[in-house]
Motif scaffolding. Sequence first.
Motif, PDB file in Angstrom:
ATOM      1  N   SER A  27      -7.082  11.583 -27.365  1.00 59.00           N
ATOM      2  CA  SER A  27      -7.415  10.867 -28.595  1.00 59.00           C
ATOM      3  C   SER A  27      -6.390   9.772 -28.836  1.00 59.00           C
ATOM      4  CB  SER A  27      -7.468  11.816 -29.795  1.00 59.00           C
ATOM      5  OG  SER A  27      -6.203  12.403 -30.011  1.00 59.00           O
ATOM      6  N   LEU A  28      -6.780   8.823 -29.662  1.00 56.52           N
ATOM      7  CA  LEU A  28      -5.939   7.660 -29.950  1.00 56.52           C
ATOM      8  C   LEU A  28      -5.933   7.388 -31.448  1.00 56.52           C
ATOM      9  CD1 LEU A  28      -4.378   5.232 -28.507  1.00 56.52           C
ATOM     10  CD2 LEU A  28      -6.471   3.932 -28.887  1.00 56.52           C
ATOM     11  N   THR A  29      -4.749   7.151 -31.984  1.00 53.56           N
ATOM     12  CA  THR A  29      -4.602   6.757 -33.381  1.00 53.56           C
ATOM     13  C   THR A  29      -4.191   5.293 -33.443  1.00 53.56           C
ATOM     14  OG1 THR A  29      -3.944   8.987 -34.051  1.00 53.56           O
ATOM     15  CG2 THR A  29      -3.407   7.196 -35.553  1.00 53.56           C
ATOM     16  N   ASP A  62      -3.091  10.149 -20.747  1.00 51.74           N
ATOM     17  CA  ASP A  62      -3.020   8.722 -21.042  1.00 51.74           C
ATOM     18  C   ASP A  62      -4.364   8.249 -21.588  1.00 51.74           C
ATOM     19  OD1 ASP A  62      -0.546   8.966 -19.921  1.00 51.74           O
ATOM     20  OD2 ASP A  62      -1.048   7.944 -18.046  1.00 51.74           O
ATOM     21  N   VAL A  63      -4.311   7.208 -22.435  1.00 52.74           N
ATOM     22  CA  VAL A  63      -5.536   6.668 -23.024  1.00 52.74           C
ATOM     23  C   VAL A  63      -5.635   5.182 -22.689  1.00 52.74           C
ATOM     24  CG1 VAL A  63      -6.839   6.245 -25.143  1.00 52.74           C
ATOM     25  CG2 VAL A  63      -5.478   8.332 -24.915  1.00 52.74           C
ATOM     26  N   PRO A  64      -6.554   4.792 -21.828  1.00 53.23           N
ATOM     27  CA  PRO A  64      -6.776   3.363 -21.569  1.00 53.23           C
ATOM     28  C   PRO A  64      -7.553   2.722 -22.712  1.00 53.23           C
ATOM     29  CG  PRO A  64      -8.289   4.677 -20.262  1.00 53.23           C
ATOM     30  CD  PRO A  64      -7.404   5.652 -20.965  1.00 53.23           C
ATOM     31  N   VAL A  65      -7.185   1.493 -23.042  1.00 49.50           N
ATOM     32  CA  VAL A  65      -7.881   0.732 -24.084  1.00 49.50           C
ATOM     33  C   VAL A  65      -8.393  -0.548 -23.441  1.00 49.50           C
ATOM     34  CG1 VAL A  65      -7.726  -0.310 -26.370  1.00 49.50           C
ATOM     35  CG2 VAL A  65      -6.323   1.685 -25.823  1.00 49.50           C
ATOM     36  N   ALA A  66      -9.703  -0.729 -23.453  1.00 50.80           N
ATOM     37  CA  ALA A  66     -10.313  -1.842 -22.730  1.00 50.80           C
ATOM     38  C   ALA A  66     -10.328  -3.136 -23.534  1.00 50.80           C
ATOM     39  CB  ALA A  66     -11.729  -1.476 -22.309  1.00 50.80           C
ATOM     40  N   GLY A  67     -10.439  -3.045 -24.854  1.00 53.57           N
ATOM     41  CA  GLY A  67     -10.523  -4.264 -25.655  1.00 53.57           C
ATOM     42  C   GLY A  67     -10.661  -3.944 -27.126  1.00 53.57           C
ATOM     43  N   ILE A  68     -10.850  -5.021 -27.908  1.00 53.14           N
ATOM     44  CA  ILE A  68     -10.920  -4.874 -29.360  1.00 53.14           C
ATOM     45  C   ILE A  68     -11.717  -6.037 -29.939  1.00 53.14           C
ATOM     46  CG2 ILE A  68      -8.836  -6.209 -29.884  1.00 53.14           C
ATOM     47  CD1 ILE A  68      -8.120  -4.033 -31.943  1.00 53.14           C
ATOM     48  N   THR A  69     -12.353  -5.811 -31.079  1.00 56.18           N
ATOM     49  CA  THR A  69     -13.064  -6.853 -31.813  1.00 56.18           C
ATOM     50  C   THR A  69     -12.411  -7.015 -33.180  1.00 56.18           C
ATOM     51  OG1 THR A  69     -15.161  -6.343 -30.706  1.00 56.18           O
ATOM     52  CG2 THR A  69     -15.276  -7.599 -32.755  1.00 56.18           C
ATOM     53  N   LEU A  70     -12.004  -8.239 -33.497  1.00 60.76           N
ATOM     54  CA  LEU A  70     -11.359  -8.539 -34.769  1.00 60.76           C
ATOM     55  C   LEU A  70     -12.190  -9.549 -35.541  1.00 60.76           C
ATOM     56  CD1 LEU A  70      -7.674  -8.907 -33.499  1.00 60.76           C
ATOM     57  CD2 LEU A  70      -8.728  -6.879 -34.514  1.00 60.76           C
ATOM     58  N   PHE A  71     -11.923  -9.624 -36.853  1.00 58.66           N
ATOM     59  CA  PHE A  71     -12.674 -10.530 -37.714  1.00 58.66           C
ATOM     60  C   PHE A  71     -11.707 -11.378 -38.539  1.00 58.66           C
ATOM     61  CE2 PHE A  71     -15.573  -7.150 -36.729  1.00 58.66           C
ATOM     62  CZ  PHE A  71     -16.799  -7.773 -36.610  1.00 58.66           C
ATOM     63  N   ASP A 150     -12.300  -0.439 -28.202  1.00 57.13           N
ATOM     64  CA  ASP A 150     -12.960   0.118 -27.024  1.00 57.13           C
ATOM     65  C   ASP A 150     -11.970   1.014 -26.279  1.00 57.13           C
ATOM     66  OD1 ASP A 150     -14.436   0.723 -24.830  1.00 57.13           O
ATOM     67  OD2 ASP A 150     -14.799  -1.337 -24.186  1.00 57.13           O
ATOM     68  N   THR A 151     -12.059   2.319 -26.542  1.00 56.81           N
ATOM     69  CA  THR A 151     -11.180   3.291 -25.895  1.00 56.81           C
ATOM     70  C   THR A 151     -11.877   3.998 -24.740  1.00 56.81           C
ATOM     71  OG1 THR A 151     -11.856   5.014 -27.455  1.00 56.81           O
ATOM     72  CG2 THR A 151      -9.925   3.689 -28.035  1.00 56.81           C
ATOM     73  N   LEU A 152     -12.982   3.470 -24.278  1.00 57.25           N
ATOM     74  CA  LEU A 152     -13.769   4.066 -23.202  1.00 57.25           C
ATOM     75  C   LEU A 152     -14.288   5.429 -23.646  1.00 57.25           C
ATOM     76  CD1 LEU A 152     -11.614   2.948 -20.141  1.00 57.25           C
ATOM     77  CD2 LEU A 152     -13.615   1.843 -21.126  1.00 57.25           C
ATOM     78  N   SER A 153     -13.613   6.534 -23.325  1.00 56.55           N
ATOM     79  CA  SER A 153     -14.148   7.852 -23.672  1.00 56.55           C
ATOM     80  C   SER A 153     -13.296   8.601 -24.695  1.00 56.55           C
ATOM     81  CB  SER A 153     -14.265   8.710 -22.408  1.00 56.55           C
ATOM     82  OG  SER A 153     -13.000   8.860 -21.789  1.00 56.55           O
ATOM     83  N   ALA A 154     -12.142   8.086 -25.061  1.00 57.94           N
ATOM     84  CA  ALA A 154     -11.246   8.802 -25.969  1.00 57.94           C
ATOM     85  C   ALA A 154     -11.692   8.627 -27.419  1.00 57.94           C
ATOM     86  CB  ALA A 154      -9.818   8.304 -25.802  1.00 57.94           C
TER      87      ALA A 154
END
Length: 217
Positions: A27-29, A62-71, A150-154
Amino acid sequence: MRFMFLRCLVLLPAIFPIVAIASPPPSLTVDIIDRGEMTSIPQGAQRVPLLALRFRASCASDVPVAGITLFHSGRGALSDILRVYALLGAERLSRGRGFRSQRGEVQLRFRGFTVPACGEEIVQFAADFSSDASIASEHALVLRSVEDVDTLSAAARLLGSPSGGRRIAGEFEGTVAVSVLAPNTNVRYGDRRVIARIRFTAGSTNDHLLQVVTLTN
């Protein structure tokens, strides 16, 4: 005839149930770091931090993070900002992207970003501003939902709320209105005669310094 009976003892292994203990899923916070009050920047400023996020991974893996969407948020035109990108320390974590639509949305894809188990990483999101960005316009970046990460599966959760931002500093040029008035008396030959009257009217934005006035006969 004598018969011999042999008594045999056969030992069978005891059968115990085997219970598999499943490890908790990763999991990711995501924690929004408070930036305080809005501050001013000059037109054309580069690499201006608008948002900081702390990514903390659980100890499962480990938690890979692929990307993010910001506004975009704030009273400023999207065209004031040329590009937005992510920074991990001094290194760029993504390519610079402009806002895709009038919704003020920008999608950033990270390059090989992984948060180690039981560890954390702080990512800054910065922007390059146009040299003709509107003075007094206000700009900020907002992460609206954890679903925009976008945390893939986490699994992920979001903490904190956005604050602060940037205001384009500078002064308005303002306006000066010039009116030519008729002389109060007829113009006569001699010294210290009034030959023209001019009214200068400044707008309410700022004071103005007049250096030269050219009169043509």
